[in-house]
Design a protein around this motif. Structure first.
Motif, short mmCIF file in Angstrom:
data_model
loop_
_atom_site.label_atom_id
_atom_site.label_comp_id
_atom_site.label_asym_id
_atom_site.label_seq_id
_atom_site.Cartn_x
_atom_site.Cartn_y
_atom_site.Cartn_z
N ARG A 1 5.32 62.38 71.96
CA ARG A 1 6.06 62.13 70.71
C ARG A 1 7.43 61.53 71.01
O ARG A 1 7.94 60.72 70.25
N ALA A 2 8.00 61.93 72.15
CA ALA A 2 9.29 61.36 72.54
C ALA A 2 9.14 59.87 72.86
O ALA A 2 10.03 59.08 72.53
N LYS B 1 7.11 57.86 71.40
CA LYS B 1 7.06 57.19 70.10
C LYS B 1 8.45 57.09 69.49
O LYS B 1 8.79 56.11 68.86
N SER B 2 9.24 58.12 69.72
CA SER B 2 10.53 58.20 69.06
C SER B 2 11.58 57.30 69.71
O SER B 2 12.30 56.58 69.02
N ASN B 3 11.68 57.32 71.04
CA ASN B 3 12.75 56.57 71.68
C ASN B 3 12.48 56.40 73.18
O ASN B 3 12.76 57.27 73.98
#
Lengths: 402, 251
Positions: free
Chosen positions: A230-231, A233-235
Motif C-alpha cells: 500500500r505504501a 501505491k501511496s508514495n
C-alpha cells in the motif's frame, strides 16, 4: 482466530459459510417454477464463480494494493490451463498434479513478465503486460501450436502417455480428472420437496482452494508486506528515501497474483480438461479488471462479489430471451406488451453486455469504491446516528484497506 | 574529517554548469546550512548527495564510504535520511502506519517478504512507532489518514519518520517553505530539540534566513554552482561577498 482480528475473522467465516452453502443459496427457486431460470446453483456455474473469484482475489493483491494495473493477467490463466492439461496428458488425471504444475508454471511466467514490465509504472506498465499477454495468445495460436494444439485447443487423447495412470479406460473412453479417485464431475442431487440442490465434487475442490486463497489474501493484506504494497501505491519516492527497494515488493505482488491466476487456470482444466488460446485473450484480462473494480478494488471481499456478479450476469441474464419477456408481461394489453419487450430487447439475451456496461458505469460514477462501498453505505444508513458519525470515521481509518 | 565529505563535485546540464568544483565538509553532530540565491545549485548538490543525480566529476563520501553510484534506498540504509520541500509521506496510510514503515525498513532491510505476520502483532515495532509519535506530539492523531493532516503536521510526521530510521545524517530541503509563521517556528523548535537531544548531523538547505540563523553552526554560501564562503553564522551575516551574491554588486 486463525491469526485474524475479529472483523476479518467474521468476514472470513461469512465467506466460508457462503461458499459451503452455495448450492442452497444459489438455488432459491423450485425447479419447475417460472423463476427457476434465475437459479445459479448448477455445478458448472458454481465452479466458475469460485474460479473467477480466485482469479479476482489474486488480481486484487497486485492492483488493489500496489495500484499497478495489469492488463495481461489472462496470460497466467492460459499458462496455468496449458500446464494443467499437460500434466493430465503426461502424468495422470489427479487434479492435484495439474494444479501444482499450473501454479508453478504461471509463477515462472510471472517472474519473467513482471521483471520486465515492472521497470515501468502507470499506463506503460499496463501496456507492457497487455503486450505480453497478446504475444502469448498469438504464440499459442501459431508458433507454439506443437505445445498448445493451436486453434483446436489442447485436450486429452488416446495416445497420451499418462505414466501414473491408464491412457485409456478399459471401455475405450478417456479418463476424467479426479482427486484420488473422486471424479470432479461427480454430483449428488438432493431433492427437498420441489427444490433440487446439486452437490458437486469439483465445486467443493474449488471451494477448498478458494477458501485457502481468500484466507491467504487476508493475511497478506494485514501483513507488513501488504502495508509496504500500500505504501508503494501511496508514495514510491518516500519508499526509496526510507531505505526500501520497491522493485522486489512489486515483483513479489505480481508473482503472487500471477500464481492465483495460474491456480484459477489449473482449476478450470481440472473441471473440464480443455485449454484454448482464447483463454489468454485481452478480453479475459479486461474481465478480471472489471470484476475487481466493480466489486471494490483494494477491499478483501470486493473482487469475490465482482466475480460473482459478472458471472451471474453472463450466465443467467444472457438466457432471458424475448419469449421469456413475453411471458412476464403477458398481463399487459398486446400492443403495450410488444412495446415493452421491444424496449427491453437490446438489454437481454445477447445484449447482456449492454446491461452490464451500464451497471458498470453507474457503479464507477456513483460508487467509486464498488459494490463494497454500496454495501457500506446501506449499512451506514441503518447504523449511523449523527452523534457517532465521527467515531466511525476513526474506526474506518484503522482498516484503510478493507 | 567530516561525516560527509564532498570533493570537487561538478554537474553540468547541457550548457549549464549547475555545480562546479564544490568542496564541502560537514562535521559530525553539527548543523550545517547551505544557503544561496535561486539557481545557485543547492538542490542539485542535495540530489547528488542522495543518489538522485550522479555528479560528472568529484566524489561524495559519507562516513568513509562513497555514495556515488548507489541508489537512494541504499544510501538511506547507510544512514542518510531526507526531508523534502513538500512533505513526502504515505498519504493513504494512517499516521501510525506511516511511522511503522521506517522502523520495519531499519529492522528488515530494503526488502522482506513478511507476508504472513500481522502488522499490529509486531509489538516491538508498534511500541517504537507509538514512542516516536509521542515524541512528535502526534499520539492523538495516530489513526488519522496522513493525507488529511495540516501541512505543519505532515512536516512533523515526515521528520519523525526520518528520525525513526535513526540516521546519522539528516538532510532537510527547505523544511519551512510555504509554511505559515507559526508552523515555521514550531518546526524550528522541533529541529532545535532534535539537534540538542540526539547524536545526529543535520544538513539544511534553506531560503529563510531566520531559520538558518536560529539553527546552523556553520553556513556555506553557494552562488552560481560554487561555494563562496563557509563560516559561522555571525561572520556570514556581515560578509561582503554574501551581500553581493544576494543583493547584487551595487548593494
Amino acid at each position: 482466530m486463525l491469526g485474524l482480528d475479529k472483523k476479518d475473522a467474521l468476514l472470513f467465516l461469512i465467506v466460508v459459510a457462503m461458499v459451503v452453502l452455495a448450492p442452497f443459496i444459489l438455488n432459491p427457486f423450485p425447479t419447475d417454477s417460472s423463476l427457476a431460470q434465475f437459479n445459479a446453483g448448477y455445478p458448472d456455474l458454481m465452479q466458475r464463480f469460485l474460479i473467477f473469484g480466485i482469479f479476482a482475489v489474486g488480481f486484487n493483491i497486485l492492483f488493489g494494493l500496489t495500484g499497478y494495473l495489469s492488463f495481461g493477467h489472462a496470460a497466467f490463466l492460459g499458462v496455468g490451463s496449458y500446464a494443467g492439461v499437460w500434466m493430465f496428458k503426461l502424468l495422470g488425471m489427479n487434479v492435484l498434479l495439474a494444479i501444482v504444475s499450473s501454479v508453478l508454471m504461471s509463477a515462472v511466467f510471472a517472474v519473467v513478465i513482471g521483471y520486465i514490465s515492472l521497470r515501468r509504472s502507470g499506463i506503460y506498465f499496463s501496456i507492457l503486460t497487455l503486450a505480453f499477454a497478446q504475444m502469448s495468445y498469438a504464440l499459442a495460436y501459431s508458433v507454439l501450436s506443437g505445445i498448445t494444439n493451436g486453434e483446436t485447443g489442447l485436450q486429452l487423447s488416446h495416445n497420451d502417455p499418462r505414466v501414473l495412470g491408464a491412457s485409456v479406460n478399459a471401455d475405450g473412453s478417456l479418463p476424467v480428472p479426479n482427486l484420488f479417485g473422486l471424479e470432479m464431475r461427480a454430483t449428488e442431487t438432493l431433492n427437498i420437496g420441489p427444490w433440487a440442490f446439486d452437490f458437486n465434487a469439483g465445486y467443493y475442490v474449488c471451494a477448498v482452494f478458494m477458501i485457502a486463497g481468500f484466507y491467504l489474501a487476508i493475511r497478506i493484506f494485514r501483513s507488513p508486506f501488504g502495508m509496504m504494497l500500500r505504501a508503494v501505491k501511496s508514495n514510491q519516492q518516500r519508499m526509496h528515501y526510507t531505505g526500501l527497494n520497491t522493485r522486489p515488493y512489486t515483483l513479489a505482488a505480481f508473482v503472487i497474483s500471477g500464481m492465483y491466476a495460474g491456480l484459477a487456470g489449473g482449476l478450470m482444466v481440472s473441471m473440464d480438461p480443455l485449454a484454448g488460446a482464447e483463454r489468454m485473450l485481452w478480453t479475459r484480462s479486461g474481465e478480471v479488471v472489471l470484476m475487481t473494480i466493480l466489486g471494490g478494488a483494494g477491499t478483501l471481499i470486493g473482487p469475490v462479489l465482482g466475480a460473482g456478479f459478472i458471472k451471474y450476469f453472463e450466465n443467467i441474464f444472457s438466457k432471458i430471451n424475448d419469449n421469456v419477456l413475453h411471458g412476464w408481461f403477458a398481463f399487459m394489453p398486446d400492443g403495450l406488451e410488444n412495446a415493452v419487450v421491444w424496449i427491453l430487447h437490446p438489454f437481454i439475451g445477447k445484449g447482456w453486455h449492454l446491461t452490464l456496461g451500464i451497471l458498470f458505469m453507474l457503479v464507477v460514477i456513483f460508487l467509486p469504491g464498488g459494490l463494497v462501498e454500496g454495501g457500506q453505505r446501506i449499512m451506514g444508513l441503518f447504523r449511523r446516528s449523527p452523534k457517532d458519525g465521527a467515531k466511525q470515521d476513526t474506526e474506518a481509518s484503522k482498516h484503510p484497506a478493507e | 574529517m567530516g561525516i560527509l565529505e564532498v570533493k570537487d563535485v561538478g554537474k553540468r546540464f547541457g550548457g549549464l554548469q549547475a555545480l562546479g568544483d564544490v568542496n564541502l565538509s560537514v562535521q559530525e553532530n553539527t548543523c550545517h546550512a547551505i544557503i544561496g540565491p535561486n539557481g545557485a545549485g543547492k538542490s542539485t548538490l542535495l540530489n547528488c548527495l542522495i543518489g538522485k543525480l550522479i555528479p560528472d566529476t568529484g566524489s561524495v563520501m559519507f562516513a568513509g564510504q562513497s555514495v556515488l553510484g548507489r541508489t537512494p534506498y541504499e544510501i538511506c540504509q547507510m544512514g542518510i535520511s531526507r526531508v523534502f520541500q513538500t512533505p513526502e509521506i504515505f498519504g493513504d496510510l494512517s499516521v501510525l502506519e506511516n511511522m511503522m514503515i521506517p522502523i520495519f525498513a531499519r529492522r528488515d532491510g530494503a526488502f522482506a517478504l513478511n507476508a504472513l505476520s500481522s502488522v499490529f502483532g509486531q509489538k516491538d515495532i508498534l511500541e517504537q512507532a507509538e514512542h516516536m509519535l509521542e515524541e512528535m506530539n502526534m499520539a492523538d492523531k495516530r489513526h488519522m489518514h496522513a493525507a488529511s493532516m495540516s501541512r505543519g503536521d505532515k512536516r512533523r510526521l515526515e521528520i519523525g519518520m526520518c528520525l525513526s530510521q535513526q540516521p546519522r545524517l539528516l538532510l532537510l530541503d527547505e523544511p519551512t517553505a510555504g509554511m505559515a509563521r507559526a508552523d515555521t517556528n514550531n518546526t524550528i523548535d522541533l529541529l532545535k530539540e532534535i539537534k540538542n537531544e540526539r547524536d545526529i548531523t543535520i544538513a539544511i538547505i534553506e531560503h529563510d534566513m531566520h531559520v538558518v540563523f536560529s539553527l546552523a553552526d556553520r553556513i556555506t554560501v553557494l552562488a552560481q554552482g560554487t561555494p563562496l564562503v563557509e563560516d559561522t553564522p555571525d561572520k556570514i551575516k556581515g560578509h561582503p561577498k554574501v551581500r553581493e551574491a544576494y543583493l547584487g554588486e551595487s548593494a
